[in-house]
Design a protein around this motif. Structure first.
Motif, short mmCIF file in Angstrom:
data_model
loop_
_atom_site.label_atom_id
_atom_site.label_comp_id
_atom_site.label_asym_id
_atom_site.label_seq_id
_atom_site.Cartn_x
_atom_site.Cartn_y
_atom_site.Cartn_z
N LYS A 35 1.49 13.13 2.65
CA LYS A 35 1.05 13.33 4.04
C LYS A 35 0.75 14.80 4.30
CE LYS A 35 1.36 9.09 5.43
NZ LYS A 35 0.24 8.33 5.95
N LYS A 38 -2.61 15.50 2.90
CA LYS A 38 -3.64 15.01 3.81
C LYS A 38 -3.81 15.96 4.99
CE LYS A 38 -3.76 10.61 4.98
NZ LYS A 38 -3.39 9.21 5.27
N ALA A 106 -0.65 13.96 10.55
CA ALA A 106 -0.20 13.89 9.16
C ALA A 106 0.88 14.94 8.88
CB ALA A 106 -1.38 14.06 8.21
N GLU A 109 4.09 13.58 10.35
CA GLU A 109 4.62 12.54 9.48
C GLU A 109 5.26 13.16 8.24
OE1 GLU A 109 2.16 8.70 8.88
OE2 GLU A 109 0.71 10.30 9.30
N GLY A 110 4.55 14.06 7.60
CA GLY A 110 5.03 14.65 6.35
C GLY A 110 6.34 15.39 6.52
N THR A 124 5.05 6.50 10.47
CA THR A 124 4.22 6.30 9.29
C THR A 124 3.93 4.82 9.08
OG1 THR A 124 5.14 8.29 8.29
CG2 THR A 124 4.02 6.75 6.81
N THR A 128 0.17 3.47 9.23
CA THR A 128 -0.34 2.85 8.01
C THR A 128 -0.85 1.44 8.31
OG1 THR A 128 1.20 4.15 6.67
CG2 THR A 128 0.21 2.23 5.63
#
Length: 174
Positions: A35, A38, A106, A109-110, A124, A128
């Motif tokens: 993530k 990204k 992202a 999330e990461g 996530t 997704t």
């Protein structure tokens, strides 16, 4: 003392299993790094879009083709020029805003996954799932190994997160 339990110094009655104390979930770490990658990728796209905001995209494409030793009169460059001509300044601005927004999402999330936050797992999972119909549509419309690979990666992320969240909800057997 068994190898599976460690005495906590502050309270000798309390024991903590070794994986809880020392281990991080490698799956979450791997997904978090993906993530973050990204996030960097989409941030670069947004920055590139802003860079070209008040420039002639066609002229920039011709200069790039010449620098890469492509024939500016080739069919590939002609097709790219036709697509570039469709992008105006307003559309470029919209692209930059959208990619910066996705990059921030992202990144959130990461970082959340790397810190093993439950909210990040649910975020996530939801994102997704929400992108799967679009990925399936794109794969059906124009199949490619790249699109198939992205779909498989996202399905693996989805399966892992579902497994992890289900495992956490099960009562611990002591």
């Amino acid at each position: 003392m068994s190898s599976e339990a460690i005495q906590v110094e502050s309270n000798p009655q309390e024991t903590v299993s070794a994986p809880e104390r020392h281990g991080h979930d490698r799956g979450l770490l791997l997904i978090g790094l993906f993530k973050l990658g990204k996030a960097i990728f989409f941030f670069a796209i947004g920055a590139g879009a802003l860079h070209f905001l008040h420039k002639d995209l066609g002229d920039s494409l011709i200069r790039l083709a010449t620098a890469l030793r492509f024939d500016p009169e080739s069919r590939l460059i002609s097709m790219a020029m036709a697509k570039v001509d469709l992008i105006d300044h307003h559309r470029l601005y919209e692209i930059s805003i959208a990619t910066f927004g996705y990059s921030a999402l992202a990144l959130t999330e990461g970082v959340g996954l790397m810190l093993e936050k439950t909210w990040a797992e649910y975020l996530t999972l939801g994102l997704t799932i929400s992108f799967l119909p679009w990925e399936l549509y794109e794969l059906a419309r124009r199949p490619s190994w790249f699109r198939l690979g992205l779909l498989i990666i996202n399905l693996l992320v989805l399966a892992y997160l579902l497994w992890l969240l289900r495992r956490r909800k099960e009562p611990s057997s002591l």
